[in-house]
Design a protein around this motif. Structure first.
Motif, PDB file in Angstrom:
ATOM      1  N   MET A 158       5.863  11.122   4.737  1.00  0.00           N
ATOM      2  CA  MET A 158       5.527  10.084   5.504  1.00  0.00           C
ATOM      3  C   MET A 158       5.042  10.228   6.822  1.00  0.00           C
ATOM      4  O   MET A 158       5.919  11.655   7.586  1.00  0.00           O
ATOM      5  N   PRO A 159       3.982   9.734   7.430  1.00  0.00           N
ATOM      6  CA  PRO A 159       3.293  10.194   9.149  1.00  0.00           C
ATOM      7  C   PRO A 159       4.468   9.741   9.362  1.00  0.00           C
ATOM      8  O   PRO A 159       5.338   9.067  10.449  1.00  0.00           O
ATOM      9  N   ALA A 160       4.121  11.459  10.666  1.00  0.00           N
ATOM     10  CA  ALA A 160       5.372  10.682  12.142  1.00  0.00           C
ATOM     11  C   ALA A 160       5.076  10.071  13.269  1.00  0.00           C
ATOM     12  O   ALA A 160       3.907   9.375  13.258  1.00  0.00           O
ATOM     13  N   CYS A 161       6.663   9.691  14.114  1.00  0.00           N
ATOM     14  CA  CYS A 161       5.544   9.221  15.455  1.00  0.00           C
ATOM     15  C   CYS A 161       4.618   9.561  15.893  1.00  0.00           C
ATOM     16  O   CYS A 161       4.615  10.829  15.687  1.00  0.00           O
ATOM     17  N   PRO A 162       4.129   8.626  16.963  1.00  0.00           N
ATOM     18  CA  PRO A 162       3.323   9.426  18.171  1.00  0.00           C
ATOM     19  C   PRO A 162       3.381  10.501  18.602  1.00  0.00           C
ATOM     20  O   PRO A 162       4.908  10.117  19.205  1.00  0.00           O
ATOM     21  N   ALA A 163       3.058  11.598  19.186  1.00  0.00           N
ATOM     22  CA  ALA A 163       3.450  12.644  19.814  1.00  0.00           C
ATOM     23  C   ALA A 163       3.422  11.941  21.398  1.00  0.00           C
ATOM     24  O   ALA A 163       4.472  12.811  21.382  1.00  0.00           O
ATOM     25  N   SER A 164       3.391  11.186  21.921  1.00  0.00           N
ATOM     26  CA  SER A 164       3.736  10.633  23.674  1.00  0.00           C
ATOM     27  C   SER A 164       5.007  10.156  23.323  1.00  0.00           C
ATOM     28  O   SER A 164       5.266   9.252  22.686  1.00  0.00           O
ATOM     29  N   PHE A 214       8.187   5.214  10.871  1.00  0.00           N
ATOM     30  CA  PHE A 214       6.899   5.271  10.890  1.00  0.00           C
ATOM     31  C   PHE A 214       6.887   3.621  11.176  1.00  0.00           C
ATOM     32  O   PHE A 214       5.795   3.450  11.962  1.00  0.00           O
ATOM     33  N   LEU A 215       7.651   2.780  11.184  1.00  0.00           N
ATOM     34  CA  LEU A 215       7.817   1.575  11.410  1.00  0.00           C
ATOM     35  C   LEU A 215       7.500   1.482  12.541  1.00  0.00           C
ATOM     36  O   LEU A 215       6.721   0.042  13.597  1.00  0.00           O
ATOM     37  N   LEU A 216       8.692   2.424  13.715  1.00  0.00           N
ATOM     38  CA  LEU A 216       7.868   1.762  15.140  1.00  0.00           C
ATOM     39  C   LEU A 216       6.388   3.443  15.231  1.00  0.00           C
ATOM     40  O   LEU A 216       6.848   2.634  16.479  1.00  0.00           O
TER      41      LEU A 216
END
Length: 248
Positions: free
Chosen positions: A1-7, A225-227
């Protein structure tokens, strides 16, 4: 699953003292976000925050108290200036009795946490996100948001209603840069299952074609991921993470 963005962003997680809520706090904190771990069990939330470091703040929150929810959101805005993400995960199981025998006080108790509490949280989260023109919310439903279960009329009713409320709110706020989705876990290895008998545990495993129960980290991965902005075109959806339970 891709991670949330870095910011880094600001996230509120309810029901954060253990299980799925704690796993979500952990993943968000590891990705560098500011996390408010909220739970009616303050010592439990504090233990989670202490284990995860300075990016996580524990707060006491009874989601059945709308004034407390409003105050919590206001304090987040005052301290952080914004609320970017919210996971409404607080929930209880309730008694196991047939519908005709279900006690009225237990019916109201289950709906107070699992449905009314989510509504109170969404109401004030949405007001904050609307003011800033962006945000993402995940409501923790269940496989029982789309399936029945003997002896759980209150829980099943609350989770079905939660899915419908999620979809309605998603339609209302989509044009304002706010996304709202629901996640439906199957049976997950959490403290809630620690007291069941070995034969009951084996029966639960047998309901999942994957041949095991889920892990809190698997639910957290989908939730994060959904966030994230990687899910920017996903809105008003109900996503199962159930080892094939609902495909039967």
């Amino acid at each position: 699953m891709p991670a949330c963005p870095a910011s880094p962003r600001v996230a509120l997680v309810t029901g954060a003292s253990s299980g799925i809520g704690a796993a979500i706090c952990r993943q968000l904190a590891e990705e560098g976000h500011q996390v408010i771990a909220a739970d009616v069990n303050l010592p439990g939330a504090q233990a989670v925050a202490l284990s995860l470091g300075g990016n996580v703040q524990a707060v006491m929150l009874d989601v059945t108290d709308p004034d407390a929810v409003a105050a919590c959101i206001q304090q987040i805005i005052q301290h952080h200036g914004r609320l970017d993400m919210a996971v409404n995960n607080a929930g209880i199981g309730g008694a196991s009795l047939e519908t005709g025998e279900y006690p009225l006080d237990e019916w109201h108790r289950v709906l107070a946490v699992n449905l009314h509490g989510v509504f109170y949280c969404m109401k004030y989260q949405l007001n904050a996100m609307q003011a800033q023109g962006s945000g993402a919310i995940v409501n923790m439903a269940s496989i029982l948001g789309s399936n029945g279960w003997v002896g759980s009329a209150a829980y099943v009713a609350a989770k079905h209603a939660l899915v419908g409320m999620t979809k309605s709110a998603a339609l209302e706020y989509a044009s304002q840069g706010i996304r709202i989705n629901a996640v439906g876990p199957g049976f997950i290895e959490t403290p809630l299952l620690s007291s069941i008998k070995p034969d009951e545990y084996a029966a639960l495993v047998g309901l999942h074609p994957a041949g095991r129960l889920g892990k809190p980290e698997e639910v957290a991965a989908l939730t994060c991921f959904l966030l994230s902005e990687q899910a920017s075109f996903i809105n008003g959806s109900y996503h199962l993470v159930d080892g094939g339970f609902s495909a039967r």
